[in-house]
Design an enzyme around this catalytic site. Structure first.
Site, short mmCIF file in Angstrom:
data_model
loop_
_atom_site.label_atom_id
_atom_site.label_comp_id
_atom_site.label_asym_id
_atom_site.label_seq_id
_atom_site.Cartn_x
_atom_site.Cartn_y
_atom_site.Cartn_z
N ASN A 15 0.84 -1.19 0.00
CA ASN A 15 0.00 0.00 0.00
C ASN A 15 0.88 1.25 0.00
O ASN A 15 2.12 1.16 -0.06
CB ASN A 15 -0.96 -0.01 1.20
CG ASN A 15 -0.23 -0.02 2.55
OD1 ASN A 15 0.96 0.30 2.64
ND2 ASN A 15 -0.94 -0.39 3.59
N ASP A 208 -9.29 -9.71 0.26
CA ASP A 208 -8.52 -8.80 1.11
C ASP A 208 -8.56 -7.38 0.55
O ASP A 208 -8.62 -6.41 1.31
CB ASP A 208 -7.08 -9.29 1.22
CG ASP A 208 -6.24 -8.39 2.11
OD1 ASP A 208 -6.45 -8.40 3.33
OD2 ASP A 208 -5.38 -7.65 1.56
#
Length: 335
Positions: A15, A208
């Protein structure tokens, strides 16, 4: 017999804060499990087969993996029944600049071998040799427990998450509808096994992603996967299907969020079957500051009776997990 997968974590695995997505780790865990299970199930003369993922037990993300670190995934078969294989997987990350290593994940997966000639046929699993009789007995106990839990999950699996147009832009912040999210994916050849059905790891990665979007919309901060409750694969997903992965917030504690995720499949290519529920699971996320420190989670605002019921059920799961963790810590302290 053991299996290892090793690779360096790249920027596209993480991320914006540099933490590797939980879905990437889950996908690597499943790949290692599928390889060792398929090898074992084809180790004796018999019908050629491919091991298909049936269930992933609760998985805790003990420590985040960062860009540039090397993930080492090791898998070992710990129990076999007549038609299933239990695989224990450990993930260790290594900082190749300092040599520092840490355990990041531990997972238990269950596979069933499907015939290459007939995908609806489950073939027999070659038995493994146990070092101690107790290992076989303990494995049989785990097998019966997961079998019962899978049955209970399937019985309550008729719930539906209805899509919301432009979530996060309408309604009151911190409500279920405000953060609810969905993702639609066309299953292609690269998503599938030799049998033409979706890899379990591909499905978990997509789940996810959706759970992460729900958590980020709720908190508006950096979020990471803390754990995944048991993931049950109820039915196979065929190549050419369109799958809808839907997630919604069910419970919040002071520092964690529980997100329920469903995967529904529309097998409209070469098949007239109606949409069906393929996979279901609960993901737990935590909110982190820019320095990586845990942040308080905004309380979930429940509006309907169903949302209030799901909140109480989530609270029960949270307290049960907390009690198990405390009992494990106390037992470790006595040893």
């Amino acid at each position: 017999m053991a299996q290892q997968l090793i690779r360096i974590m790249r920027p596209d695995d993480a991320n914006f804060a540099g933490n590797v997505h939980g879905g990437i780790i889950l996908k690597m865990i499943e790949e290692a499990g599928a390889i060792i299970s398929t090898r074992h199930c084809n180790s004796q003369d018999g019908e050629p087969c491919v091991a298909a993922l049936a269930r992933v037990e609760r998985t805790d993300f003990l420590s985040p993996v960062c860009i540039g670190e090397v993930a080492n995934v090791s898998a070992e078969i710990t129990y076999t029944s007549r038609h299933s294989v239990e695989v224990q997987v450990n993930v260790m990350s290594e900082n190749i600049l300092t040599g520092a290593k840490k355990v990041t994940n531990k997972a238990t997966l269950w596979y069933v071998p499907l015939s290459l000639k007939n995908v609806n046929k489950v073939v027999e699993v070659p038995p493994i040799q146990y070092a101690r009789k107790e290992q076989e007995e303990e494995g049989k106990k785990r097998y019966e427990e997961q079998k019962l839990d899978r049955l209970e999950t399937k019985q309550r699996n008729g719930d539906v998450i209805f899509p919301i147009i432009n979530p996060g832009t309408t309604g009151e912040p911190h409500t279920v509808g405000y953060s609810q999210s969905s993702l639609i994916h066309l299953v292609g050849p690269s998503d599938c096994t030799l049998l033409g059905f979706v890899h379990g790891g591909v499905t978990m990665k997509l789940m996810d992603e959706v759970a992460g979007i729900v958590a980020a919309r709720h908190c508006k901060t950096n979020i990471v996967t803390a754990s995944v409750d048991a993931i049950n694969f109820h039915e196979k997903i065929k190549k050419g299907s369109v799958i809808t992965i839907s997630g919604r917030m069910t419970f919040t504690s002071n520092k964690s969020m529980e997100i329920e995720v469903f995967v529904d499949a529309d097998p409209f290519v070469d098949e007239a079957r109606e949409r069906y529920r393929a996979v279901s699971a609960f993901f737990t996320y935590v909110s982190l500051s820019k320095e990586g420190k845990p942040l308080p989670v905004p309380q979930l605002l429940t509006e309907t009776e169903d949302e209030k019921r799901r909140f109480e059920e989530g609270k029960g799961r949270y307290l049960q997990t907390k009690a198990k963790r405390q009992a494990q810590l106390q037992q470790a302290a006595l040893q």
